[in-house]
Design an enzyme around this catalytic site. Structure first.
Site, mmCIF file in Angstrom:
data_model
loop_
_atom_site.group_PDB
_atom_site.id
_atom_site.type_symbol
_atom_site.label_atom_id
_atom_site.label_comp_id
_atom_site.label_asym_id
_atom_site.label_seq_id
_atom_site.Cartn_x
_atom_site.Cartn_y
_atom_site.Cartn_z
ATOM 1 N N HIS A 1 5.814 5.974 11.244
ATOM 2 C CA HIS A 1 5.258 5.832 9.902
ATOM 3 C C HIS A 1 4.311 7.020 9.731
ATOM 4 O O HIS A 1 3.097 6.873 9.752
ATOM 5 C CB HIS A 1 4.502 4.499 9.825
ATOM 6 C CG HIS A 1 4.127 4.064 8.442
ATOM 7 N ND1 HIS A 1 4.200 4.896 7.337
ATOM 8 C CD2 HIS A 1 3.662 2.881 7.982
ATOM 9 C CE1 HIS A 1 3.793 4.219 6.275
ATOM 10 N NE2 HIS A 1 3.468 3.005 6.637
ATOM 11 N N LYS B 1 26.420 -4.169 -3.409
ATOM 12 C CA LYS B 1 27.883 -4.082 -3.446
ATOM 13 C C LYS B 1 28.430 -3.396 -2.196
ATOM 14 O O LYS B 1 29.627 -3.189 -2.081
ATOM 15 C CB LYS B 1 28.319 -3.315 -4.692
ATOM 16 C CG LYS B 1 27.829 -3.952 -5.982
ATOM 17 C CD LYS B 1 28.147 -3.054 -7.182
ATOM 18 C CE LYS B 1 27.357 -3.496 -8.404
ATOM 19 N NZ LYS B 1 27.229 -2.426 -9.378
ATOM 20 N N ARG C 1 0.793 -1.225 0.000
ATOM 21 C CA ARG C 1 0.000 0.000 0.000
ATOM 22 C C ARG C 1 0.825 1.275 0.000
ATOM 23 O O ARG C 1 0.579 2.179 -0.782
ATOM 24 C CB ARG C 1 -0.905 0.078 1.235
ATOM 25 C CG ARG C 1 -2.203 -0.610 1.094
ATOM 26 C CD ARG C 1 -2.648 -1.085 2.457
ATOM 27 N NE ARG C 1 -1.635 -1.962 2.998
ATOM 28 C CZ ARG C 1 -1.543 -3.260 2.713
ATOM 29 N NH1 ARG C 1 -2.404 -3.812 1.921
ATOM 30 N NH2 ARG C 1 -0.570 -4.001 3.213
ATOM 31 N N THR C 2 1.790 1.356 0.903
ATOM 32 C CA THR C 2 2.518 2.624 1.019
ATOM 33 C C THR C 2 3.258 2.903 -0.286
ATOM 34 O O THR C 2 3.193 4.009 -0.825
ATOM 35 C CB THR C 2 3.486 2.575 2.223
ATOM 36 O OG1 THR C 2 2.743 2.153 3.356
ATOM 37 C CG2 THR C 2 4.096 3.926 2.505
ATOM 38 N N ARG D 1 11.636 3.787 2.840
ATOM 39 C CA ARG D 1 11.260 2.847 3.904
ATOM 40 C C ARG D 1 12.470 1.977 4.185
ATOM 41 O O ARG D 1 13.151 1.529 3.262
ATOM 42 C CB ARG D 1 10.082 1.977 3.474
ATOM 43 C CG ARG D 1 9.883 0.814 4.439
ATOM 44 C CD ARG D 1 8.640 0.028 4.170
ATOM 45 N NE ARG D 1 7.451 0.770 4.559
ATOM 46 C CZ ARG D 1 6.243 0.214 4.657
ATOM 47 N NH1 ARG D 1 6.069 -1.063 4.387
ATOM 48 N NH2 ARG D 1 5.200 0.936 5.019
HETATM 49 C C1 NCD Z 1 2.262 -1.116 8.153
HETATM 50 C C2 NCD Z 1 3.750 -0.922 8.075
HETATM 51 O O1 NCD Z 1 4.389 -1.384 7.150
HETATM 52 O O2 NCD Z 1 4.232 -0.293 8.970
HETATM 53 N N1 NCD Z 1 1.567 -1.183 6.973
HETATM 54 C C3 NCD Z 1 1.426 -0.106 6.167
HETATM 55 O O3 NCD Z 1 2.370 0.584 5.839
HETATM 56 N N2 NCD Z 1 0.188 0.204 5.752
HETATM 57 C C4 NCD Z 1 1.876 -2.127 9.129
HETATM 58 C C5 NCD Z 1 2.494 -3.480 9.071
HETATM 59 O O4 NCD Z 1 3.330 -3.797 8.249
HETATM 60 O O5 NCD Z 1 2.108 -4.278 9.924
#
Ligand code: NCD
Length: 325
Positions: free
Chosen positions: A148, A98, A68-69, A119
């Site tokens: 997040h 590397k 999703r993100t 991320r």
């Molecule tokens: C979450 C995350 O990755 O922090 N999901 C998200 O980004 N919508 C929650 C999770 O991974 O459990």
């Protein structure tokens, strides 16, 4: 863009700022963002072509899996006429294999693009990336068990849209309070507003430690920790469920033996829920909510909550890139 240990406050001006933590936001900043998110929603619902981001390129560099993100940042950029460089699993496909440092990697990406969304499994990495960048704003899409922020922004927008306020709410946050970055950022966000009470329901070994709880709740918020579903108050405005990821367990066997102690079932909802509440989950929903709940109109996790992610990220990118004010 920053060279500090903590990011700059937004102070009603998003342009060029890194977005690393909910700490940067005031109530006014949230309202500016949410007003734009509503406009973005109309634009997306009508599939209106937009050129707001035509020109800029946004790099998405995700060292951890994401559906999703990642895709909502990608869709958000493209819906506004922008383009993306997309790097998923750099540890398998890029110079990181590397042994290139994160700092060098982001410096390279800022040579090609106007913003970097990152991320990473380690806490503090988004700040590290921001310190390395000279020009491009960095957006934290999840740094280990840290924060997040964009998830919390879309969660707060969803709550604001449903109840017309972010004050005087009663909520249940269930799951991995110790490690859930989405929960951590949401608690910070709700602490900005008066009169909120949060019940944190988690197994004993996943409770939020005192020190961390103090850091998350500097604002005005009342936290009540519970370990049994019997203590869920009947009048919550929303339930926010989070999963306990596999990586929290020493072995796969240990994970497979784990039965989530709190699962939203029709019975649980009947016993402790109410007709006006909403059911939220940042997703993925794994062992947390019975699929028979999905048809219930109170379940927003696969409806408005997930859609709001794209609208809020559209607004955020346009603000940070200085295309709207
Ligand atoms: C979450 C995350 O990755 O922090 N999901 C998200 O980004 N919508 C929650 C999770 O991974 O459990």
């Amino acid at each position: 863009m920053t060279n500090a240990t903590s990011p700059q406050d937004i102070k009603k001006n998003f342009k060029g700022k890194d977005i690393l933590s909910l700490d940067q936001f005031s109530k006014d900043d949230l309202h500016i963002l949410f007003d734009h998110a509503k406009t973005m929603r109309n634009l997306a619902i009508n599939s209106n072509p937009s050129t707001i981001l035509s020109g800029p390129i946004v790099t998405l560099v995700f060292y951890e899996p994401s559906s999703r993100t990642f895709s909502s940042f990608s869709a958000a950029t493209k819906r506004l006429g922008g383009q993306t460089i997309e790097y998923q699993n750099p540890l398998q496909v890029s110079s990181a294999v590397k042994g290139e440092t994160l700092e060098d990697t982001v410096r390279v990406f800022e040579a090609y693009s106007e913003a970097i969304v990152i991320r990473h499994p380690e806490i503090g990495t988004a700040q590290k990336a921001a310190n390395a960048c000279e020009f491009a704003p960095v957006i934290n899409a999840g740094d280990g068990i840290g924060e997040h922020p964009t998830q919390a922004l879309l969660d707060l927008f969803t709550i604001q849209e449903r109840f017309g306020r972010l004050t005087n709410l009663k909520a249940l946050l269930a799951g991995d309070a110790l490690n859930s970055r989405t929960m951590h950022s949401l608690i910070k966000g709700l602490s900005l507003f008066k009169g909120n009470t949060l019940y944190l329901l988690s197994p004993e070994k996943l409770k939020l430690p005192k020190q961390q709880r103090a850091e998350l709740t500097k604002g005005d918020i009342h936290i009540i920790e519970i370990t049994s579903e019997k203590d869920i108050p009947k009048d919550c405005n929303f339930w926010y469920w989070t999963r306990v990821p596999k990586k929290r367990f020493a072995s796969l066997e240990e994970y497979e033996q784990f039965t989530y102690p709190f699962v939203i079932t029709p019975q649980l909802l009947e016993k402790y829920g109410n007709k006006d509440m909403i059911l939220m989950d940042p997703l993925p929903r794994i062992k947390t909510i019975d699929t028979s709940i999905d048809a219930d109109p109170r379940a927003v996790y696969l409806r408005s909550q997930v859609r709001n992610g794209m609208y809020v990220r559209m607004a955020l990118l346009a603000l940070v890139l200085g295309k709207i004010k």
